[in-house]
Design a protein around this motif. Structure first.
Motif, mmCIF file in Angstrom:
data_model
loop_
_atom_site.group_PDB
_atom_site.id
_atom_site.type_symbol
_atom_site.label_atom_id
_atom_site.label_comp_id
_atom_site.label_asym_id
_atom_site.label_seq_id
_atom_site.Cartn_x
_atom_site.Cartn_y
_atom_site.Cartn_z
ATOM 1 N N ALA A 7 27.329 59.289 36.122
ATOM 2 C CA ALA A 7 27.560 58.738 34.792
ATOM 3 C C ALA A 7 28.848 59.271 34.179
ATOM 4 O O ALA A 7 29.438 58.646 33.313
ATOM 5 N N TYR A 219 32.494 59.942 30.081
ATOM 6 C CA TYR A 219 31.227 59.218 30.084
ATOM 7 C C TYR A 219 31.443 57.802 29.553
ATOM 8 O O TYR A 219 31.014 56.806 30.143
ATOM 9 N N LEU A 220 32.158 57.734 28.426
ATOM 10 C CA LEU A 220 32.389 56.440 27.786
ATOM 11 C C LEU A 220 33.122 55.480 28.728
ATOM 12 O O LEU A 220 32.764 54.317 28.863
ATOM 13 N N SER A 223 30.975 54.144 31.575
ATOM 14 C CA SER A 223 29.832 53.293 31.220
ATOM 15 C C SER A 223 30.249 51.828 31.245
ATOM 16 O O SER A 223 31.420 51.493 31.419
ATOM 17 N N ARG A 224 29.262 50.970 31.066
ATOM 18 C CA ARG A 224 29.566 49.546 30.976
ATOM 19 C C ARG A 224 30.559 49.283 29.835
ATOM 20 O O ARG A 224 31.426 48.422 29.939
ATOM 21 N N PHE A 225 30.441 50.077 28.781
ATOM 22 C CA PHE A 225 31.353 49.940 27.654
ATOM 23 C C PHE A 225 32.807 50.171 28.089
ATOM 24 O O PHE A 225 33.712 49.446 27.668
ATOM 25 N N ARG A 227 34.125 49.663 31.033
ATOM 26 C CA ARG A 227 34.625 48.503 31.779
ATOM 27 C C ARG A 227 34.930 47.349 30.824
ATOM 28 O O ARG A 227 35.867 46.592 31.018
ATOM 29 N N LEU A 228 34.093 47.240 29.785
ATOM 30 C CA LEU A 228 34.338 46.186 28.799
ATOM 31 C C LEU A 228 35.675 46.371 28.109
ATOM 32 O O LEU A 228 36.364 45.397 27.807
ATOM 33 N N ILE A 230 38.410 47.589 29.377
ATOM 34 C CA ILE A 230 39.447 47.066 30.274
ATOM 35 C C ILE A 230 39.406 45.537 30.268
ATOM 36 O O ILE A 230 40.435 44.873 30.199
ATOM 37 N N ALA A 231 38.190 45.005 30.321
ATOM 38 C CA ALA A 231 38.035 43.554 30.340
ATOM 39 C C ALA A 231 38.622 42.936 29.071
ATOM 40 O O ALA A 231 39.323 41.929 29.130
ATOM 41 N N MET A 249 33.209 46.058 19.440
ATOM 42 C CA MET A 249 33.611 46.978 20.504
ATOM 43 C C MET A 249 34.910 47.688 20.115
ATOM 44 O O MET A 249 35.058 48.892 20.292
ATOM 45 N N ALA A 373 29.274 49.450 43.564
ATOM 46 C CA ALA A 373 29.173 49.415 42.112
ATOM 47 C C ALA A 373 30.040 50.477 41.459
ATOM 48 O O ALA A 373 30.491 50.319 40.343
ATOM 49 N N ALA A 374 30.265 51.567 42.177
ATOM 50 C CA ALA A 374 30.983 52.675 41.554
ATOM 51 C C ALA A 374 32.482 52.627 41.820
ATOM 52 O O ALA A 374 33.241 53.331 41.187
#
Lengths: 379, 307, 246
Positions: A7, A219-220, A223-225, A227-228, A230-231, A249, A373-374
């Motif tokens: 994580a 950690y941040l 996390s999925r956050f 990646r978001l 960057i997206a 966000m 995934a990682a």
């Protein structure tokens, strides 16, 4: 346990942080005197800002040219508490109005302004250091991101706010200490912060806080956050049309970056012993962006190292070659932006893996197998 | 305001208004160049103030030269100085586009940072060459003195002169962008770079000239600046934040908006500063602009286009 | 009202500075329908999709989806209501892997906090694998999306919509710039994904339209000028005049 480590970005995060911790908390204190250590502590406070900029600028694409605002808010909150503690009626008995900060007395202010009152309490001060910058960042972020203001507009407006704040603080000398700032700070809850032992302890506290910020950032970003972020930076519309409220966000990451900056500012006041509007304005704010860009806008550890190294060279070089420093700083900025957009960390990650795999081959090890995934192509 | 008679108040407004007009001229001259570069190319030029300073120093150099030639030269040097200031800033701008900006078109935020670095270097160069002390240009006699409109209202001639330059330059730029063939090319490039390229427009060349033109305008702003204040290494840099607000507030793509917003911001700063302290007037004005921009991010004048 | 309709658009109107891009449009889509929208450049096709997904706001008229009014809803709410939209140029996250692209698009964990504490479940993994098979990208899961070919990016974006399981999927020129084999694979893909949802496709390529299309709507200057089975529309004189004849 393994999930915990993943994580935070895997073992590499902890190795990096351990190296940083060893350098800062074992090596540096061992080889330098307390005067230098105190200076290093000051440089580290800029690292908080740079780490925040990695989150919101490097990953989120939101360039704030006003991080000095939050650094200053944190720093001023702390300074106001320390100033009130230093302005006891006994210590200020020679003033026209004893018991208020000296600069107020000089400016013929006869009563403590209402917004100074909460800073009589240490608990309220600690809360203010986090809450005031967070609320302020939230207001700016919410107003702008909800209306889809971003990019250069956001940069210009945050810079303008930094300028406005500087003019305001300088202009309202009686309430803020003006251009000189809040000076002559002595004790924290009766503990003299100017002694060598206090400075050492504050230095270590600053290191620990920075390491925690680095860990939280890692950690941040993992996390999925993360990646978001960057997206959103790369394809904002796609994120929006995947069902996310993009503005929320952005506001969040801007608030996090601002709180980091404020914590840095508070440690600055504690270690340097004063706070002034110079650290808020447009120039200071953009210098913090240089720190981040030189270290590597995508790497939290890189940015922290960049902040430390650039401000160290600033002190050294601007003392020895006052004429040369601005030119060097400017050239550094142009060079990093044009030729090394990922900064020092980018250079390291381009060359270190080769060296590492060479070492692995010699040591007869195989590289770890990739988890789909990682895997992260841009670290 | 109770201490003033109506007549006095009128005189105050007229004179503060006029001193606001000088500020308006500096803002507008700076902002026109920025607006061209930002509006047409989407590039943020943080070194814009230094281009203005360059123009001011060039004017100073021309005036020093003129002083060695004698009285007649001092009377007539100013048009020459404007041309020199324009050309100097234009050429530097051309080079900067060629070697720096061109590589950063896809990254507007990075352009901002790189040009800030450039500004820092230029500032230090000015300091090394001209020294930290401010330089004052020897003014031709016909620019000194003032015009008395009534007993209470005095309007300085240099203020009128800078206003005239501003109007001339604004008109020239508007004509160039909206009436000339070259202007059509610039606007075509702004609206659709690929199509403009396909239609045979050399967009690289258009970009280079647009950027250089914006910088040249800043050079003229510098020349005009010398008539109302003396020049130091950071003279231009200190206006950069205000000028950006002027451009953004006016609506980035609209030169007309830039003019209106420069007028509004300069006048409110100048008139308010008579009643409050100058710093509070500035805080109030800038804060108002920032708050309005938060509610109307597209600025005062913006066209509706499907994006 | 006919509740069998998934999407009902009535009297829709939008103007840009006085120019009416969509002008009094009535448009209905059934629950499991594949509808192709054709029309010359500037007919308002992309604007129609923009209006449905909230990217552009209507100046008049109603858009009802599952009996819900969409014209005032925020974009992300429209997505959450079950509308998916693919853009004309492929927009995928080039700096992330194919796997991460799909995972980020999966519904759930769409708020700040839930995305911070999101943990991937075995169900999600198998769902991503399944989607990857559908869009022919099973072997590309670990590479970054920037390395995919143009056609593969188009598929990835379709996959990113499929993982949200929308009731209405809108595709803007999905085969533009594709090779012939890629086009055939896309036609097969469309025929598979339409089984349990409605699909609106904007397309220029009449051969492709005939391959996938049953019902076709022809737009011209912001209005519908013909609607019906593809053979009938292709024979319509006005359609030939404004569009097919060129």
């Amino acid at each position: 346990m393994k999930a915990m480590i993943t994580a935070f970005g895997g073992r590499i995060t902890f190795i990096q942080l351990a190296v940083i911790a060893a350098l800062l908390m074992v090596l540096l204190p061992a080889i330098t005197d307390i005067y230098r250590l105190n200076l290093f502590g000051k440089y580290l406070t800029y690292a908080f800002v740079a780490v925040g900029l990695v989150l919101c600028w490097g990953h989120g694409g939101i360039l704030s040219l006003g991080q000095g605002i939050f650094f200053g808010l944190g720093g001023y909150c702390m300074a106001m508490f320390l100033k009130l503690e230093a302005s006891t009626p006994e210590a200020t008995a020679s003033q026209t109005t004893p018991g208020i900060p000296d600069f107020m007395d000089w400016n013929r202010v006869t009563e403590l302004p209402w917004f100074w009152e909460p800073f009589n309490s240490f608990t309220l001060t600690l809360m203010a250091i986090v809450v005031i910058p967070a609320v302020f960042a939230w207001l700016i972020g919410y107003a702008m991101f909800k209306r889809r203001v971003g990019g250069v507009y956001f940069a210009i407006i945050t810079q303008a706010i930094a300028v406005i704040m500087t003019i305001l603080i300088v202009g309202q000398q009686g309430y803020t200490g003006g251009i000189n700032g809040i000076t002559d700070l002595r004790t924290l809850l009766g503990w003299d912060i100017r002694t060598d032992s206090a400075r050492t302890i504050l230095y270590y506290a600053c290191c620990v806080a920075l390491l925690l910020c680095l860990l939280a950032s890692r950690y941040l970003l993992e996390s999925r956050f993360g990646r978001l972020l960057i997206a959103m930076r790369d394809q904002e519309d796609r994120v929006r049309f995947s069902g996310y409220d993009v503005a929320n966000m952005k506001v969040f990451v801007f608030v996090v970056a601002s709180v980091f900056a404020a914590i840095g500012g508070a440690f600055f006041t504690l270690q340097v012993g004063f706070m002034s509007p110079t650290f808020i304005g447009a120039v200071a704010s953009i210098e913090m962006v240089v720190f981040c860009a030189v270290g590597g806008r995508l790497s939290v550890v890189g940015a922290a190292v960049g902040a430390f190294m650039v401000s160290w060279s600033k002190t050294t070089l601007s003392e020895t070659f006052p004429q040369l420093w601005p030119v060097l700083l400017g050239a550094l900025f142009i060079a990093v932006v044009m030729f090394f957009p990922r900064g020092l960390a980018g250079l390291v990650s381009d060359y270190a893996p080769q060296a590492l795999s060479k070492w692995r081959r010699q040591a007869g090890r195989t590289p770890p197998s990739g988890d789909p995934a990682a895997e992260e192509p841009s670290r | 305001m109770s201490g003033f008679t109506t007549q006095e108040l009128f005189a105050i407004f007229a004179m503060q208004g006029f001193s606001g007009l000088s500020l308006f001229c500096v803002f507008l001259l700076m902002a026109l160049g920025l607006a061209i570069i930002f509006g047409q190319m989407g590039v943020i030029n943080m070194a814009h103030g230094e281009f203005m300073t360059l123009g001011a120093y060039l004017t100073y150099l021309v005036s020093v030269q003129a002083a060695t030639l004698g009285e007649w030269a001092l009377d007539a040097y100013f048009p020459v100085a404007i041309a020199v200031a324009f050309l100097g800033a234009f050429m530097l701008g051309y080079l900067v586009e060629r070697f720096m900006i061109r590589h950063l078109y896809q990254r507007p935020l990075d352009t901002l940072l790189a040009t800030w670095g450039l500004g820092l270097i230029l500032q230090q160069l000015f300091r090394s060459i001209f020294g930290p002390r401010e330089k004052t240009v020897t003014m031709p006699d016909w620019l000194l003195g003032s015009y008395s409109a009534t007993d209470m209202i005095d309007i300085p001639l240099n203020g009128l002169f800078i206003l005239a330059i501003t109007i001339l330059l604004s008109v020239a730029l508007l004509v160039l962008l909206y009436r000339s063939r070259w202007g059509t090319k610039v606007r075509a490039t702004t609206q659709n770079r690929t199509m403009a390229n396909a239609a045979g427009i050399n967009t690289d060349r258009v970009d280079r000239l647009t950027f250089a033109l914006g910088c040249g305008t800043a050079g003229v702003a510098g020349a005009a600046f010398t008539t109302i204040a003396s020049t130091g290494p950071t003279s231009g840099g200190q206006y950069i934040v205000d000028t950006f607000l002027v451009v953004v507030f006016g609506g980035a793509a609209s030169l007309f908006g830039t003019i209106v917003s420069a007028f509004g911001i300069a006048q409110s700063q100048s008139i308010l500063s008579f009643f409050w302290s100058g710093s509070m007037a500035k805080v109030f004005t800038l804060l108002t602009v920032v708050v309005i921009l938060m509610f109307r991010p597209q600025g005062l004048f913006a066209s509706k286009v499907r994006r | 009202m006919n509740n069998a309709m998934l999407l009902e658009i009535e009297d829709l109107e939008v103007s840009f500075d006085g120019f009416k891009a969509i002008d009094g449009l009535n448009f209905y889509v059934e629950r499991h329908e594949l509808r192709v929208v054709i029309g010359p450049n500037g007919a308002g096709k992309t604007t129609l999709l923009d209006l449905i997904c909230g990217k552009t706001r209507a100046t008049g008229g109603r858009i009802t989806f599952n009996n819900r009014e969409l014209t005032r809803l925020a974009e992300h709410r429209i997505v959450q209501a079950g509308v998916g939209r693919k853009f004309q140029t492929p927009s995928v996250y080039e700096n992330l892997t194919v796997y991460q692209n799909l995972e980020l698009s999966s519904p759930g964990a769409r708020s700040v906090l839930s995305s911070l504490f999101f943990r991937r479940t075995p169900e999600l993994r198998s769902r991503i694998d399944e989607i990857a098979r559908t869009i022919y990208l099973s072997d590309q899961l670990t590479i970054s999306a920037g390395l995919l070919s143009h056609g593969q990016k188009q598929w990835l974006e379709i996959g990113m919509l499929l993982i949200q399981d929308p009731q209405l999927l809108m595709l803007d020129e999905p085969v533009a710039g594709m090779s012939v084999p890629e086009r055939e694979a896309t036609a097969a893909l469309l025929n598979r994904i339409r089984e349990n949802r409605a699909v609106i496709v904007i397309e220029h390529d009449m051969d492709f339209v005939k391959e996938i299309g049953r019902k076709v709507t022809v737009l011209h200057q912001g209005r519908i000028i013909a609607e019906g089975p593809v053979e009938k529309v292709a024979a319509d004189e006005r359609v030939i005049e404004v569009y097919l004849g060129h």
